[in-house]
Design a protein around this motif. Structure first.
Motif, mmCIF file in Angstrom:
data_model
loop_
_atom_site.group_PDB
_atom_site.id
_atom_site.type_symbol
_atom_site.label_atom_id
_atom_site.label_comp_id
_atom_site.label_asym_id
_atom_site.label_seq_id
_atom_site.Cartn_x
_atom_site.Cartn_y
_atom_site.Cartn_z
ATOM 1 N N GLU A 74 2.101 1.722 -3.525
ATOM 2 C CA GLU A 74 1.052 2.143 -4.459
ATOM 3 C C GLU A 74 0.589 3.567 -4.205
ATOM 4 O O GLU A 74 0.359 4.340 -5.151
ATOM 5 C CB GLU A 74 -0.149 1.200 -4.361
ATOM 6 C CG GLU A 74 -1.300 1.579 -5.285
ATOM 7 C CD GLU A 74 -2.487 0.650 -5.164
ATOM 8 O OE1 GLU A 74 -3.514 0.934 -5.806
ATOM 9 O OE2 GLU A 74 -2.380 -0.352 -4.435
ATOM 10 N N LEU A 75 0.458 3.933 -2.920
ATOM 11 C CA LEU A 75 -0.195 5.190 -2.575
ATOM 12 C C LEU A 75 0.770 6.317 -2.221
ATOM 13 O O LEU A 75 0.403 7.486 -2.314
ATOM 14 C CB LEU A 75 -1.135 4.964 -1.374
ATOM 15 C CG LEU A 75 -2.228 3.935 -1.551
ATOM 16 C CD1 LEU A 75 -2.931 3.694 -0.224
ATOM 17 C CD2 LEU A 75 -3.209 4.382 -2.619
ATOM 18 N N GLU A 128 0.828 -1.206 0.000
ATOM 19 C CA GLU A 128 0.000 0.000 0.000
ATOM 20 C C GLU A 128 0.860 1.253 0.000
ATOM 21 O O GLU A 128 0.511 2.256 -0.648
ATOM 22 C CB GLU A 128 -0.943 -0.035 1.205
ATOM 23 C CG GLU A 128 -2.033 -1.094 1.062
ATOM 24 C CD GLU A 128 -2.822 -1.313 2.322
ATOM 25 O OE1 GLU A 128 -4.026 -1.657 2.215
ATOM 26 O OE2 GLU A 128 -2.261 -1.184 3.443
ATOM 27 N N ALA A 137 -0.678 9.170 1.850
ATOM 28 C CA ALA A 137 -1.948 8.439 1.751
ATOM 29 C C ALA A 137 -1.918 7.167 2.585
ATOM 30 O O ALA A 137 -2.948 6.754 3.138
ATOM 31 C CB ALA A 137 -2.256 8.112 0.293
ATOM 32 N N SER A 158 0.599 7.280 -7.248
ATOM 33 C CA SER A 158 -0.132 8.364 -6.604
ATOM 34 C C SER A 158 0.596 9.689 -6.755
ATOM 35 O O SER A 158 1.813 9.768 -6.603
ATOM 36 C CB SER A 158 -0.313 8.060 -5.112
ATOM 37 O OG SER A 158 -0.755 9.209 -4.428
#
Length: 233
Positions: free
Chosen positions: A91-92, A88, A96, A217
């Motif tokens: 990805e973010l 995560e 985030a 992101s």
């Protein structure tokens, strides 16, 4: 070195100016690590006198920190933990990911806070939460200090319990942060499934650079100064 104990001054101010009745303190651990999750604890303490010796988790010895965490879990009114995984984070981006982990912690509380004291200067929570950011809040605010200790002890334990096949990385001692043992293992073995593959340390490892992930992101570059340090391989 002696440190001033944390107080309820910020919480009292929030209560007096906003009418909030339930105030949670939030702190994170793992932001600057190369491996493992980022972990956030939300703690509600009320205005009771805190345990003697409570302060920022980084200022307490590991033994005393573990003892304090056990004490705090029975002392706080409520607490909950939230995590964002390495995947995560990749990805973010960290901003985030922190918001995601903090949201999970807040959702885990048995009560919904009216206001939040957030350690640091950046409000990564935002709407709909009423947030007061406090630099070094983990030293000055009781609820944030409690969250700091609980988060640190739980995340350290998680890292120490990773599979034995990754013992060479020294996660039980470094909790995924840069260390000589960690760096040596990365050079020889490459990243594990628990490493953050979007971070810049891979740029310094030519043999493993092909594993680096590109963040998707637009927030990805924010709040990651901790991840940019320690590249003396």
């Amino acid at each position: 070195m002696a440190y001033e104990p944390p107080t309820h001054a910020v919480e009292r101010s929030i209560r007096a100016t906003t009418g909030a009745k339930i105030v949670a303190g939030i702190d994170e651990v793992g932001r600057g690590a190369w491996a493992g999750p980022v972990t956030v604890c939300a703690a509600v303490t009320g205005l009771r006198r805190p345990p003697v010796g409570l302060t920022d988790s980084k200022l307490i010895t590991p033994k005393r920190r573990a003892e304090m965490a056990e004490l705090l879990e029975g002392w706080v009114t409520a607490h909950a933990l939230g995590h964002a995984s390495p995947e995560e984070i990749d990805e973010l981006g960290m901003t985030a990911a922190l918001r995601l982990a903090a949201g999970r912690a807040l959702e885990g509380l048995p009560v919904r806070p009216d206001a939040i004291i957030l350690d640091g200067k950046h409000d990564y929570l935002g709407v709909p939460w009423q947030v007061r950011t406090v630099i070094k809040g983990d030293q000055s605010c009781v609820a944030v200090a409690a969250a700091s200790v609980i988060a640190k002890v739980h995340r350290d334990a998680m890292m120490a319990q990773l599979p034995e096949e990754f013992t060479a990385f020294g996660f039980a001692d470094n909790a995924g942060y840069p260390s000589p043992v960690h760096k040596a293992a990365l050079r020889e073995l490459g990243p594990t499934p628990y490493h953050r593959l979007s971070w810049a340390y891979l740029d310094y490892l030519p043999q493993w650079r092909h594993l680096k992930k590109v963040r998707l992101s637009p927030e990805a570059a924010e709040l990651e100064s901790g991840g940019q340090l320690g590249f003396d391989f």
